[in-house]
Design an enzyme around this catalytic site. Structure first.
Site, PDB file in Angstrom:
ATOM      1  N   THR A 128       1.023  -1.609   0.192  1.00 41.06           N
ATOM      2  CA  THR A 128       0.028  -0.153   0.022  1.00 41.06           C
ATOM      3  C   THR A 128       0.969   1.745   0.291  1.00 41.06           C
ATOM      4  O   THR A 128       2.357   1.218   0.445  1.00 41.06           O
ATOM      5  CB  THR A 128      -0.915  -0.036   1.248  1.00 41.06           C
ATOM      6  OG1 THR A 128      -1.074   1.371   1.254  1.00 41.06           O
ATOM      7  CG2 THR A 128      -0.135  -0.128   2.615  1.00 41.06           C
ATOM      8  N   ASP A 129       0.224   2.221  -0.372  1.00 44.36           N
ATOM      9  CA  ASP A 129       1.106   3.486  -0.500  1.00 44.36           C
ATOM     10  C   ASP A 129       1.171   4.185   1.082  1.00 44.36           C
ATOM     11  O   ASP A 129       2.395   4.835   1.435  1.00 44.36           O
ATOM     12  CB  ASP A 129       0.478   4.906  -1.467  1.00 44.36           C
ATOM     13  CG  ASP A 129      -0.882   5.053  -1.025  1.00 44.36           C
ATOM     14  OD1 ASP A 129      -1.735   4.727   0.041  1.00 44.36           O
ATOM     15  OD2 ASP A 129      -1.851   6.351  -1.498  1.00 44.36           O
ATOM     16  N   GLU A 130       0.781   3.548   2.130  1.00 44.95           N
ATOM     17  CA  GLU A 130       0.377   3.881   3.266  1.00 44.95           C
ATOM     18  C   GLU A 130       1.633   3.973   3.744  1.00 44.95           C
ATOM     19  O   GLU A 130       1.795   4.255   4.910  1.00 44.95           O
ATOM     20  CB  GLU A 130      -0.783   3.410   3.811  1.00 44.95           C
ATOM     21  CG  GLU A 130      -1.552   3.936   3.355  1.00 44.95           C
ATOM     22  CD  GLU A 130      -3.146   3.354   4.905  1.00 44.95           C
ATOM     23  OE1 GLU A 130      -3.499   2.973   5.515  1.00 44.95           O
ATOM     24  OE2 GLU A 130      -4.326   3.122   3.631  1.00 44.95           O
ATOM     25  N   LYS A 162       2.838  -3.537   7.464  1.00 42.19           N
ATOM     26  CA  LYS A 162       2.247  -3.517   5.866  1.00 42.19           C
ATOM     27  C   LYS A 162       4.036  -3.552   5.732  1.00 42.19           C
ATOM     28  O   LYS A 162       4.849  -4.412   5.126  1.00 42.19           O
ATOM     29  CB  LYS A 162       2.029  -2.780   5.230  1.00 42.19           C
ATOM     30  CG  LYS A 162       0.097  -2.994   4.830  1.00 42.19           C
ATOM     31  CD  LYS A 162      -0.717  -4.639   4.745  1.00 42.19           C
ATOM     32  CE  LYS A 162      -0.204  -4.910   3.557  1.00 42.19           C
ATOM     33  NZ  LYS A 162      -0.502  -5.677   2.608  1.00 42.19           N
ATOM     34  N   TYR A 202      -1.496  -0.480  10.983  1.00 45.10           N
ATOM     35  CA  TYR A 202      -1.395  -1.348   9.783  1.00 45.10           C
ATOM     36  C   TYR A 202      -0.707  -1.221   9.467  1.00 45.10           C
ATOM     37  O   TYR A 202      -0.177  -1.249   8.542  1.00 45.10           O
ATOM     38  CB  TYR A 202      -3.490  -0.186   9.164  1.00 45.10           C
ATOM     39  CG  TYR A 202      -3.025  -0.614   8.176  1.00 45.10           C
ATOM     40  CD1 TYR A 202      -3.149  -2.189   7.341  1.00 45.10           C
ATOM     41  CD2 TYR A 202      -2.777  -0.196   6.648  1.00 45.10           C
ATOM     42  CE1 TYR A 202      -3.311  -2.818   5.566  1.00 45.10           C
ATOM     43  CE2 TYR A 202      -3.434  -0.601   5.595  1.00 45.10           C
ATOM     44  CZ  TYR A 202      -3.331  -2.002   4.918  1.00 45.10           C
ATOM     45  OH  TYR A 202      -3.420  -1.995   3.378  1.00 45.10           O
TER      46      TYR A 202
HETATM   47  P1  NAD Z   1     -10.185  -6.611   2.701  1.00 43.65           P
HETATM   48  O1  NAD Z   1     -10.032  -6.577   4.023  1.00 43.65           O
HETATM   49  O2  NAD Z   1     -11.245  -6.456   1.255  1.00 43.65           O
HETATM   50  O3  NAD Z   1      -9.334  -7.994   2.270  1.00 43.65           O
HETATM   51  C1  NAD Z   1      -8.539  -8.830   3.217  1.00 43.65           C
HETATM   52  C2  NAD Z   1      -8.910 -10.554   2.674  1.00 43.65           C
HETATM   53  O4  NAD Z   1      -7.878 -11.341   3.364  1.00 43.65           O
HETATM   54  C3  NAD Z   1     -10.076 -10.853   3.189  1.00 43.65           C
HETATM   55  O5  NAD Z   1     -10.805 -12.109   2.397  1.00 43.65           O
HETATM   56  C4  NAD Z   1      -9.288 -12.331   4.787  1.00 43.65           C
HETATM   57  O6  NAD Z   1     -10.339 -12.700   5.419  1.00 43.65           O
HETATM   58  C5  NAD Z   1      -8.512 -12.708   4.013  1.00 43.65           C
HETATM   59  N1  NAD Z   1      -7.362 -12.840   4.911  1.00 43.65           N
HETATM   60  C6  NAD Z   1      -6.998 -11.615   6.620  1.00 43.65           C
HETATM   61  N2  NAD Z   1      -5.657 -12.409   7.130  1.00 43.65           N
HETATM   62  C7  NAD Z   1      -5.950 -13.422   6.742  1.00 43.65           C
HETATM   63  C8  NAD Z   1      -5.341 -14.635   7.111  1.00 43.65           C
HETATM   64  N3  NAD Z   1      -4.532 -14.593   7.977  1.00 43.65           N
HETATM   65  N4  NAD Z   1      -4.826 -15.821   5.858  1.00 43.65           N
HETATM   66  C9  NAD Z   1      -5.901 -15.702   5.119  1.00 43.65           C
HETATM   67  N5  NAD Z   1      -6.206 -14.929   4.768  1.00 43.65           N
HETATM   68  C10 NAD Z   1      -7.029 -14.433   5.569  1.00 43.65           C
HETATM   69  O7  NAD Z   1      -8.817  -6.191   1.840  1.00 43.65           O
HETATM   70  P2  NAD Z   1      -8.453  -5.298   0.517  1.00 43.65           P
HETATM   71  O8  NAD Z   1      -9.133  -4.244   0.554  1.00 43.65           O
HETATM   72  O9  NAD Z   1      -8.893  -6.203  -0.334  1.00 43.65           O
HETATM   73  O10 NAD Z   1      -6.877  -5.151   0.984  1.00 43.65           O
HETATM   74  C11 NAD Z   1      -6.207  -6.543  -0.203  1.00 43.65           C
HETATM   75  C12 NAD Z   1      -5.263  -6.252   0.370  1.00 43.65           C
HETATM   76  O11 NAD Z   1      -4.877  -5.098  -0.476  1.00 43.65           O
HETATM   77  C13 NAD Z   1      -4.641  -6.195   1.333  1.00 43.65           C
HETATM   78  O12 NAD Z   1      -3.139  -6.292   1.446  1.00 43.65           O
HETATM   79  C14 NAD Z   1      -4.098  -4.727   2.210  1.00 43.65           C
HETATM   80  O13 NAD Z   1      -3.230  -4.346   2.541  1.00 43.65           O
HETATM   81  C15 NAD Z   1      -3.307  -3.680   0.412  1.00 43.65           C
HETATM   82  N6  NAD Z   1      -4.293  -2.514  -0.166  1.00 43.65           N
HETATM   83  C16 NAD Z   1      -5.825  -2.027   0.002  1.00 43.65           C
HETATM   84  C17 NAD Z   1      -6.066  -1.407  -0.687  1.00 43.65           C
HETATM   85  C18 NAD Z   1      -7.365  -0.345   0.080  1.00 43.65           C
HETATM   86  O14 NAD Z   1      -8.198   0.724  -0.121  1.00 43.65           O
HETATM   87  N7  NAD Z   1      -8.630  -1.717  -0.489  1.00 43.65           N
HETATM   88  C19 NAD Z   1      -4.981   0.021  -1.144  1.00 43.65           C
HETATM   89  C20 NAD Z   1      -3.808  -0.448  -1.762  1.00 43.65           C
HETATM   90  C21 NAD Z   1      -3.648  -1.810  -0.987  1.00 43.65           C
HETATM   91  P1  TYD Z   2     -10.045   4.830   5.220  1.00 42.93           P
HETATM   92  O1  TYD Z   2     -10.875   3.985   3.563  1.00 42.93           O
HETATM   93  O2  TYD Z   2     -10.002   3.946   6.073  1.00 42.93           O
HETATM   94  O3  TYD Z   2      -9.116   4.691   4.167  1.00 42.93           O
HETATM   95  P2  TYD Z   2      -7.587   4.772   4.965  1.00 42.93           P
HETATM   96  O4  TYD Z   2      -6.957   5.061   5.598  1.00 42.93           O
HETATM   97  O5  TYD Z   2      -6.708   2.933   4.660  1.00 42.93           O
HETATM   98  O6  TYD Z   2      -6.939   6.365   4.098  1.00 42.93           O
HETATM   99  O7  TYD Z   2     -10.306   6.237   4.717  1.00 42.93           O
HETATM  100  C1  TYD Z   2     -10.365   6.863   3.956  1.00 42.93           C
HETATM  101  C2  TYD Z   2     -10.148   7.972   4.414  1.00 42.93           C
HETATM  102  O8  TYD Z   2     -11.358   8.998   5.490  1.00 42.93           O
HETATM  103  C3  TYD Z   2      -8.931   8.661   5.388  1.00 42.93           C
HETATM  104  O9  TYD Z   2      -9.095  10.269   5.688  1.00 42.93           O
HETATM  105  C4  TYD Z   2     -10.375   8.523   6.861  1.00 42.93           C
HETATM  106  C5  TYD Z   2     -11.596   8.876   6.746  1.00 42.93           C
HETATM  107  N1  TYD Z   2     -12.678   8.454   6.890  1.00 42.93           N
HETATM  108  C6  TYD Z   2     -13.469   9.300   7.756  1.00 42.93           C
HETATM  109  O10 TYD Z   2     -13.507  10.923   7.996  1.00 42.93           O
HETATM  110  N2  TYD Z   2     -14.576   8.373   8.255  1.00 42.93           N
HETATM  111  C7  TYD Z   2     -14.664   7.250   8.261  1.00 42.93           C
HETATM  112  O11 TYD Z   2     -15.569   7.184   8.931  1.00 42.93           O
HETATM  113  C8  TYD Z   2     -14.218   5.931   7.692  1.00 42.93           C
HETATM  114  C9  TYD Z   2     -13.790   5.363   8.194  1.00 42.93           C
HETATM  115  C10 TYD Z   2     -12.646   7.307   6.975  1.00 42.93           C
END
Ligand code: NAD
Ligand code: TYD
Length: 340
Positions: free
Chosen positions: A126-128, A154, A150
């Site tokens: 992630t960019d985070e 990562k 988190y």
């Molecule tokens: P999500 O929370 O929707 O899904 C996570 C999945 O992983 C779920 O299906 C969960 O059951 C599974 N899981 C969790 N722990 C596990 C374990 N110990 N063993 C096997 N499976 C397990 O997450 P997402 O938003 O789809 O993100 C997927 C990946 O992308 C993550 O690695 C996250 O860090 C990364 N990512 C997410 C975003 C975003 O904006 N959502 C952006 C950049 C990177």
């Molecule tokens: P989020 O979707 O949790 O992603 P991330 O924190 O990983 O970027 O949040 C996106 C942005 O929205 C973040 O700046 C936090 C803000 N946010 C709120 O203001 N209220 C909320 O209830 C949530 C879930 C997020």
């Protein structure tokens, strides 16, 4: 590559990737390994459930015995790791599972690759991990400076991937995606949470003044980027996947309300998230230069389609918003909303 293990394939981005790969590469077998935590959902995989090149295995990536057995049974030659605990607010409340999955789990997968001679390991990051940036854009060789449990987990997982490449010569690649959105996104993250709450005319708890900036990437563009790096990425390399689409949270909230035709009075400014990163921004120069990748879904269209998807698919999200979800909601927002 023939048999690909997609861990976390029942989550938001992982399931989009599975749906995309099963269609695009009928010659590959896609095996999902997922623990089905609160965020994992087999409904996300309904569109592929009867495809002959798709298999599902329930299990934990931190369980070495299960990982090795599944890799051997399916003759796996590449792993794409989406499995993670993924929500910042939950990591502040309870970081333990984040260390277990996002660090130890990654190590277990890497060990399986080393022991079994699995040819490729692609890790979704992630960019985070870079932390917050007031101006400009992070590049892949900038230092990691994560600010919450988190992103720290990562970053820890990523560094283990790097170590296994340097020490053991594994063919690893990493992508760092920006904030991703689209259908099947668990309704705790900003966009799906606010869309589903607004549909029910419930308050939208915006942290602080809402001027924090995130860079939004449509989930299909994210999957396309991962596909390119999985096939063409150089061993040991990291690639940013940015949305080139920065917006303040308040602006995203206004757009959601406008699409739904709901009043701005639903917005409630609540106590900020501790350690809240102000702005995420990454440069796509590397991926554009090497593989001509850039996000190509126009944001307005993608957001509108996404909002419509939630309007038309209440069957998917209404059953999620019960039980554990309501307990989490109360802990995270109960006092905040009462004090707003
Ligand atoms: P999500 O929370 O929707 O899904 C996570 C999945 O992983 C779920 O299906 C969960 O059951 C599974 N899981 C969790 N722990 C596990 C374990 N110990 N063993 C096997 N499976 C397990 O997450 P997402 O938003 O789809 O993100 C997927 C990946 O992308 C993550 O690695 C996250 O860090 C990364 N990512 C997410 C975003 C975003 O904006 N959502 C952006 C950049 C990177
Ligand atoms: P989020 O979707 O949790 O992603 P991330 O924190 O990983 O970027 O949040 C996106 C942005 O929205 C973040 O700046 C936090 C803000 N946010 C709120 O203001 N209220 C909320 O209830 C949530 C879930 C997020």
């Amino acid at each position: 590559m023939k048999n690909i293990l997609v861990t976390g394939g029942a989550g938001f981005i992982g399931s989009a990737f599975v749906r995309y790969m099963v269609e695009k590469y009928p010659q590959y077998t896609i095996v999902v390994l997922d623990k089905l935590t609160y965020a994992g959902n087999l409904d996300n995989l309904l569109p592929v459930k009867d495809k002959p090149n798709y298999h599902f295995e329930r299990g934990d990536i931190a369980d070495a015995e299960a990982v090795e057995r599944i890799c051997q049974e399916h003759n796996i030659d590449a792993i794409v790791n989406f499995a993670a605990e993924s929500h910042v607010d939950r990591s502040i409340m309870n970081p333990n599972a984040f260390l277990q999955t996002d660090v130890v789990g990654v190590y277990v997968l890497l060990e399986a690759c080393r022991k079994l001679g699995i040819e490729r390991f692609h890790h979704i990051s992630t960019d985070e991990v870079y932390g917050s940036i007031d101006e400009g854009h992070f590049k892949e060789d900038d230092p990691l400076s994560p600010n919450n449990p988190y992103s720290a987990s990562k970053a820890g997982g990523e560094l283990m991937v790097r170590a296994y490449h340097v020490t053991h010569g594994l063919h690893t690649t990493i992508t760092r995606g920006s904030n991703t959105f689209g259908p099947y996104h668990y309704p705790e993250k900003l966009i799906p949470f606010f869309v589903t709450e607004a549909i029910d005319d419930r308050p939208l708890p915006l942290y602080g003044d809402g001027t924090q900036v995130r860079d939004w990437l449509y989930v299909e563009d994210h999957c396309r980027g991962v596909d390119i790096v999985l096939h063409q990425g150089a061993p040991g390399e990291v690639y940013n996947l940015g949305g080139e689409n920065e917006h303040q949270n308040i602006e995203i909230t206004h757009r959601i309300l406008d699409i739904l035709g709901k009043p701005r009075s639903l917005i409630k400014h609540v106590e900020d998230r501790p350690g809240h990163d102000r702005r995420y921004a990454i440069s796509n120069d590397k991926l554009r230069a090497h593989f001509n990748w850039s996000p190509d879904t126009p944001f307005e269209t993608a957001l509108e389609q996404t909002v419509r998807w939630y309007v038309e698919n209440e069957w998917w999200w209404r059953k999620i918003k019960s039980g554990e979800y309501l307990e989490y909601y109360k802990k995270q927002y109960g006092e905040r909303l009462a004090n707003a």
